[in-house]
Design a protein around this motif. Structure first.
Motif, PDB file in Angstrom:
ATOM      1  N   ILE A 111       0.883  -1.167   0.000  1.00  0.00           N
ATOM      2  CA  ILE A 111       0.000   0.000   0.000  1.00  0.00           C
ATOM      3  C   ILE A 111       0.919   1.215   0.000  1.00  0.00           C
ATOM      4  O   ILE A 111       1.617   1.459   0.984  1.00  0.00           O
ATOM      5  CB  ILE A 111      -0.959   0.017   1.207  1.00  0.00           C
ATOM      6  N   GLY A 112       0.925   1.925  -1.096  1.00  0.00           N
ATOM      7  CA  GLY A 112       1.889   3.011  -1.243  1.00  0.00           C
ATOM      8  C   GLY A 112       3.290   2.416  -1.200  1.00  0.00           C
ATOM      9  O   GLY A 112       3.563   1.383  -1.815  1.00  0.00           O
ATOM     10  N   ALA A 113       4.162   3.050  -0.444  1.00  0.00           N
ATOM     11  CA  ALA A 113       5.548   2.574  -0.333  1.00  0.00           C
ATOM     12  C   ALA A 113       5.714   1.504   0.743  1.00  0.00           C
ATOM     13  O   ALA A 113       6.825   1.036   0.967  1.00  0.00           O
ATOM     14  CB  ALA A 113       6.460   3.757  -0.023  1.00  0.00           C
TER      15      ALA A 113
ATOM     16  N   ALA B  45     -13.284  -4.237   5.047  1.00  0.00           N
ATOM     17  CA  ALA B  45     -13.401  -3.501   6.308  1.00  0.00           C
ATOM     18  C   ALA B  45     -12.365  -2.381   6.406  1.00  0.00           C
ATOM     19  O   ALA B  45     -12.341  -1.654   7.400  1.00  0.00           O
ATOM     20  CB  ALA B  45     -13.242  -4.455   7.485  1.00  0.00           C
ATOM     21  N   ARG B  46     -11.491  -2.260   5.379  1.00  0.00           N
ATOM     22  CA  ARG B  46     -10.415  -1.258   5.385  1.00  0.00           C
ATOM     23  C   ARG B  46      -9.600  -1.358   6.674  1.00  0.00           C
ATOM     24  O   ARG B  46      -9.292  -0.367   7.325  1.00  0.00           O
ATOM     25  CB  ARG B  46     -10.971   0.151   5.205  1.00  0.00           C
ATOM     26  N   LEU B  47      -9.251  -2.602   7.023  1.00  0.00           N
ATOM     27  CA  LEU B  47      -8.523  -2.871   8.265  1.00  0.00           C
ATOM     28  C   LEU B  47      -7.186  -3.525   7.960  1.00  0.00           C
ATOM     29  O   LEU B  47      -7.121  -4.490   7.197  1.00  0.00           O
ATOM     30  CB  LEU B  47      -9.353  -3.796   9.166  1.00  0.00           C
ATOM     31  N   ILE B  48      -6.151  -3.000   8.597  1.00  0.00           N
ATOM     32  CA  ILE B  48      -4.816  -3.576   8.516  1.00  0.00           C
ATOM     33  C   ILE B  48      -4.465  -4.122   9.887  1.00  0.00           C
ATOM     34  O   ILE B  48      -4.663  -3.447  10.900  1.00  0.00           O
ATOM     35  CB  ILE B  48      -3.776  -2.504   8.094  1.00  0.00           C
ATOM     36  N   VAL B  49      -3.949  -5.344   9.900  1.00  0.00           N
ATOM     37  CA  VAL B  49      -3.492  -5.969  11.141  1.00  0.00           C
ATOM     38  C   VAL B  49      -1.987  -6.153  11.024  1.00  0.00           C
ATOM     39  O   VAL B  49      -1.501  -6.767  10.078  1.00  0.00           O
ATOM     40  CB  VAL B  49      -4.176  -7.336  11.379  1.00  0.00           C
TER      41      VAL B  49
ATOM     42  N   ALA C  52       0.149   6.837  10.080  1.00  0.00           N
ATOM     43  CA  ALA C  52      -0.513   8.086   9.661  1.00  0.00           C
ATOM     44  C   ALA C  52      -0.763   8.068   8.154  1.00  0.00           C
ATOM     45  O   ALA C  52      -1.846   8.466   7.695  1.00  0.00           O
ATOM     46  CB  ALA C  52       0.343   9.284  10.055  1.00  0.00           C
ATOM     47  N   PHE C  53       0.207   7.602   7.374  1.00  0.00           N
ATOM     48  CA  PHE C  53       0.037   7.503   5.926  1.00  0.00           C
ATOM     49  C   PHE C  53      -1.119   6.563   5.586  1.00  0.00           C
ATOM     50  O   PHE C  53      -1.982   6.886   4.763  1.00  0.00           O
ATOM     51  CB  PHE C  53       1.333   7.002   5.266  1.00  0.00           C
ATOM     52  N   LEU C  54      -1.132   5.394   6.201  1.00  0.00           N
ATOM     53  CA  LEU C  54      -2.174   4.402   5.918  1.00  0.00           C
ATOM     54  C   LEU C  54      -3.556   4.914   6.316  1.00  0.00           C
ATOM     55  O   LEU C  54      -4.532   4.729   5.588  1.00  0.00           O
ATOM     56  CB  LEU C  54      -1.856   3.085   6.625  1.00  0.00           C
ATOM     57  N   GLN C  55      -3.634   5.591   7.456  1.00  0.00           N
ATOM     58  CA  GLN C  55      -4.915   6.163   7.888  1.00  0.00           C
ATOM     59  C   GLN C  55      -5.377   7.250   6.923  1.00  0.00           C
ATOM     60  O   GLN C  55      -6.569   7.352   6.638  1.00  0.00           O
ATOM     61  CB  GLN C  55      -4.797   6.710   9.314  1.00  0.00           C
ATOM     62  N   ALA C  56      -4.445   8.036   6.408  1.00  0.00           N
ATOM     63  CA  ALA C  56      -4.803   9.073   5.430  1.00  0.00           C
ATOM     64  C   ALA C  56      -5.358   8.455   4.150  1.00  0.00           C
ATOM     65  O   ALA C  56      -6.125   9.095   3.434  1.00  0.00           O
ATOM     66  CB  ALA C  56      -3.587   9.948   5.119  1.00  0.00           C
ATOM     67  N   LYS C  57      -4.986   7.217   3.877  1.00  0.00           N
ATOM     68  CA  LYS C  57      -5.496   6.490   2.714  1.00  0.00           C
ATOM     69  C   LYS C  57      -6.807   5.756   3.025  1.00  0.00           C
ATOM     70  O   LYS C  57      -7.315   5.006   2.202  1.00  0.00           O
ATOM     71  CB  LYS C  57      -4.460   5.477   2.211  1.00  0.00           C
ATOM     72  N   GLY C  58      -7.344   5.965   4.233  1.00  0.00           N
ATOM     73  CA  GLY C  58      -8.640   5.386   4.578  1.00  0.00           C
ATOM     74  C   GLY C  58      -8.592   4.051   5.301  1.00  0.00           C
ATOM     75  O   GLY C  58      -9.623   3.395   5.457  1.00  0.00           O
TER      76      GLY C  58
END
Length: 115
Positions: free
Chosen positions: A38-40, A50-54, A73-79
Motif C-alpha cells: 500500500i503506497g511505499a 473492512a479497510r482494516l490492517i493488522v 498516519a500515511f495508511l490512515q490518510a489512505k482510509g
C-alpha cells in the motif's frame, strides 16, 4: 513485488499462525490478504472490505516507533484503520487478539459476520 515474496517467505511463526487463521475467509467470512503493498509500505494483513490492517510486530519495532507512527498516519490518510499487536501478546493471548480483530472488522466492514 520481490520484497513481498521475500517477506512471505520469511514470516515469523506468529505471522504464519495468524495467516492460517485468517486466510481463505476462515475468520468469520472476512477475506484477508497478506504482505500487501500500500503506497511505499507493505502491510502484514489487510481486509479490504473492512479497510482494516493488522500488524504483528516483533522486538525490532520498539526501536522504530517513530517510523511506525508515520507509516500508520500515511495508511490512515489512505482510509485504512491500523491495529498492531506484539508477537508475544499474540502468542500468549491468541483468542483475545482474534476477538479484538473481529470487533474492528465488525465496526468497519459491511459484513455482519457469522460464527
Amino acid at each position: 513485488m520481490e520484497n513481498v515474496k521475500a517477506l512471505r517467505a520469511q514470516q515469523t511463526p506468529e505471522e504464519q499462525r495468524l495467516w492460517q487463521l485468517l486466510r481463505a475467509r476462515r475468520f468469520y467470512g472476512y477475506k484477508f490478504r497478506r504482505q500487501v503493498p500500500i503506497g511505499a509500505y507493505i502491510v502484514d494483513f489487510a481486509c479490504y472490505e473492512a479497510r482494516l490492517i493488522v500488524e504483528l510486530d516483533g522486538g525490532q519495532h520498539a526501536e522504530r516507533a517513530e517510523y511506525d507512527l508515520s507509516r500508520t498516519a500515511f495508511l490512515q490518510a489512505k482510509g485504512w484503520r491500523v491495529i498492531r499487536f506484539w508477537n508475544n501478546d499474540f502468542r500468549a493471548f491468541e483468542e483475545g487478539v482474534l476477538m479484538v480483530i473481529l470487533e474492528h472488522l465488525r465496526a468497519g466492514g459491511d459484513k455482519a459476520g457469522s460464527a
